[in-house]
Structure formats: C-alpha cells, structure tokens
Design a protein around this motif. Structure first.
Motif, short mmCIF file in Angstrom:
data_model
loop_
_atom_site.label_atom_id
_atom_site.label_comp_id
_atom_site.label_asym_id
_atom_site.label_seq_id
_atom_site.Cartn_x
_atom_site.Cartn_y
_atom_site.Cartn_z
N ARG A 54 0.88 -1.18 0.00
CA ARG A 54 0.00 0.00 0.00
C ARG A 54 0.91 1.22 0.00
N ASP A 55 0.59 2.22 -0.81
CA ASP A 55 1.50 3.37 -0.90
C ASP A 55 1.70 4.07 0.46
N ASP A 56 0.64 4.09 1.27
CA ASP A 56 0.73 4.77 2.57
C ASP A 56 1.73 4.09 3.52
ZN ZN Z 1 -2.92 5.07 -0.24
#
Ligand code: ZN
Ligand code: ATP
Length: 202
Positions: A54-56
């Motif tokens: 997940r990018d986060d």
């Molecule tokens: Zn994200």
C-alpha cells in the motif's frame, strides 16, 4: 565474506503509481516477472527484491530500514513525516493537494476558512498549512471519498489531491488554492550500505 541480503525497493502494489514505478525500474535495466499477487518479486539480473505495498505504508517500511528504497508520492512522504531521504524526483505521478469549496460557497479566500470544517486524508500537511497561515479551522481526518464530505455536511471545504480537476468538478467543488505540488519520488532509508550506492548508479 558474509553473503549480503538483496536490496529491497518498495513500490505501490495496486494504484496510480504501480505501472509507472515498474516502468521506471525497467528503464534502469532491471528485469523481473510479476507473477500474480505475490508481495515480493526478485529481479532476475540484479540483487534486488521488489516489495509491493500500500502506498501509505511505503515510508514506514523505508524509515524502519525494512526496505532500502521506495517509490511513493511526495505528498505521502510529507504526510507521514517519516525519517527518509528523498533521492530524486521521478517525473511521473504529478498532482496537487488543493483546498476546494462547494460552488457558491461563501468561503472565497484562505482567511474565510477560519472556524470552518475541512475534511481531508492529509491532516498533517493541512495542519502545517493552517499553522503557517495562522488560521484556526477544524480538520476532519477521513480515509477516502473526501469529495462527498461537503454535500453530506461533514465539512465546509475539503483538502484533496487532484490532477485534472475533473473529480472536483463532477462533485461541484471549486479549487480555492494549492497547498502542495507533488510527484513520485525515490526515497531511501538513512543507513548507508555500499550496495545502495551501486544501485543509484544504474
Ligand atoms: Zn494510499
Ligand atoms: P493504496 O491502495 O496503495 O493506498 P491510493 O488509493 O492511496 O492507493 P492512488 O490513488 O493510487 O493511491 O494514488 C497514488 C499516488 O498517485 C498519490 O499518493 C499521488 O502521489 C499520485 N496521484 C497522482 N494524481 C492523483 C490524483 N488525481 N488523485 C490521487 N492521487 C494522485
């Protein structure tokens, strides 16, 4: 000699930056086969594993040195306030973090935000902006569908990412101002490792 672990680079698994990130790695001459939904893809011609996340979560993996590098939006790096170094800007994933208000809203300037409610998935970046501009406003942190917050009366304005402005328009929102311009960046952990220097020469 001690065998060394492969370098690791974290990229977005499924989203706007996934394909351009892989393309960027291929442009460095790296060869890999994405098979299905695996979390880790080893490179065939370089001692490097690609982690799909997940990018986060990418700044956390990099700041904790689980990954040596990561490719993520600068907006996420700023929001997470993680201890990572930006190595370079990658020239894709361009977007802006804007404050937008409903069409016909009495809020017409930054100062009009005083005392109002602003929904966002970027509470830290927005809080920094309000601090700098000495504005007291209520930040409503939510995880998604920010653009519908004003019509549901959760907020008076929003702070959200936009590229073309199309989604804002569809939701009858008008941008008031840009608080951050962003693009994808290559980040690295703070530890030095000579393999990292080699990778950066590719
Ligand atoms: Zn994200
Ligand atoms: P994940 O499931 O990995 O958390 P996400 O939904 O948070 O994905 P995406 O919408 O795929 O993330 O966006 C990834 C990044 O792409 C953003 O953080 C931002 O840097 C960039 N981006 C470019 N244009 C836009 C846009 N119009 N809206 C949102 N993000 C954009």
């Amino acid at each position: 000699m001690k065998p060394t672990n492969p370098l690791r680079i974290a990229v977005q698994s499924n989203g706007r930056l996934s394909e351009p990130s892989r393309e960027y790695l291929r442009s460095l001459g790296l060869q890999f086969n994405l098979n299905g939904r695996t979390l880790i893809t080893p490179c065939e011609n370089y001692k490097l594993d690609i982690l799909h996340l997940r990018d986060d979560d990418i700044p956390e993996y990099v700041s904790r040195e689980v990954a040596d590098f990561g490719i993520v939006g600068e907006n996420v790096v700023r929001e997470k306030e993680s201890r990572v170094r930006i190595v370079k800007r990658l020239g894709f994933g361009f977007c802006k973090l804007v404050i937008a208000v409903p069409e016909g809203s009495p809020i017409q300037s930054v100062n009009d935000l005083e005392g109002e409610r602003i929904a966002t998935t970027y509470p830290h970046v927005l809080a920094g902006f309000f601090r700098e501009n000495r504005i007291n406003a209520a930040i409503i942190p939510i995880e998604g569908s920010v653009e519908i917050a004003p019509s549901l009366n959760l907020a008076d304005a929003i702070c959200d990412l936009t590229q073309t402005g199309k989604t804002l328009k569809e939701n009858h929102l008008v941008p008031l101002m840009t608080i951050m311009e962003s693009e994808a960046v290559l980040i690295e952990s703070m530890i030095s490792r000579h393999e990292k220097l080699e990778f950066l020469k590719l």
